[in-house]
Scaffold this motif. Sequence first.
Motif: not given
Length: 389
Positions: A75, A98-99, A116, A118
């Motif tokens: 992240d 998130e990532e 990301d 999410s």
Amino acid sequence: MGSLWPEGHSSTLLCVGGSPGPEGLIASGAECGEVTLWTQEGAIVGRLVLPGQEDITSAAFSPADCARLYVSHGDTVSVLDPRNLKGPVENFQGAGEEEINALALNETGSAVAVADDSGAVRILEIPGGRVCRSLRRHTNICSSVAFRPHRPNNLVSVGLDMQVILWGLQKTRPLWTLNLQDMAEEEDAHQQRPGQLFNPPLAHCVSVSSCGNILGCAAEDGRVHLMRIGSGSKLEQHGAIKAHTQGASQVHFISFFSHPYWMVTGGNDGQVALWDLGKHPVVAPEGKTGKTQATASQRRKGKSSGRRREQAQDKSKKKAEREEAEEDDDEAAAKEQEESMEEEKSGPKMSISHGDKVNGLCPALLKGEPSIIVADQSTNLTVYPLSQL
């Protein structure tokens, strides 16, 4: 045909990016936190493994400062100095919810956008890395983002929800949203054969031409979906090219050719293709007068003489039926010819059988030679020259 740049990584390559300028460096990122810098001849300038060893999912140089290289991992966005590749100059932890899957910089290097898992898109202020905007409209993973050239307040994002969104950053809201599933079904209604199946058009990568008016989106259905933006940032037209036999993973417009509508794509089928979209209907929609003139000519041909209608009603009726059938045949032939011409116009100018799934692409001028740099499932970069064009 291609040349290998070896020994830069020990893990699978995930991304590659180039620095602007005639002596610009190339950066590649791989699994396990590996970042490598290369000269334009393919010599290694420096290597770094970031703490935490998270996969490097995206790498981009600042357009305004070639001494700032931005890489995403987990992240976090880390800022590296290519002149002294010993560790991050800055870390923007929590840049993504998130990532992070991709990052992009605006033309002035004053903002970084991150996409990301999410589904969120966040805008970071530079310098400092403060999150100044959070854009939430995707309902699944957001896979790619790109700023629109010459429109600093426009940003496009795409995701695995099959949505393409053009954002107006001043009011932090979408200017328009296009569902690629609807777009693909509309096209397939005209082209799909019975029993033919396509993967859903999950959007993997987006690119904007240097003029700022054409978007290209690589999707899981093997197509690159094209969109033209008109005045007022409105969506004017959309279409697609059948680019790959499996999912299209990469699309990048090329800024150093004769016009801004050259494009390179890569796919899970191991193919790399070069396209000239200058005559594609989405890019150049005008010039379709031939069909109109043909239709008008056919209408004139179908007119019958009023003076003889009563005397030869049966004959005229048969003639009209025959001409109507001929018109249908002519129109079908014209349509088939038009589709064939459009397919020829939009076909690739070059197709390279790379042989491995394409994870990243970077068009680059390497010592003045137009080239494509490919990152794949291996640990080596591959460079293909485009000098024959």
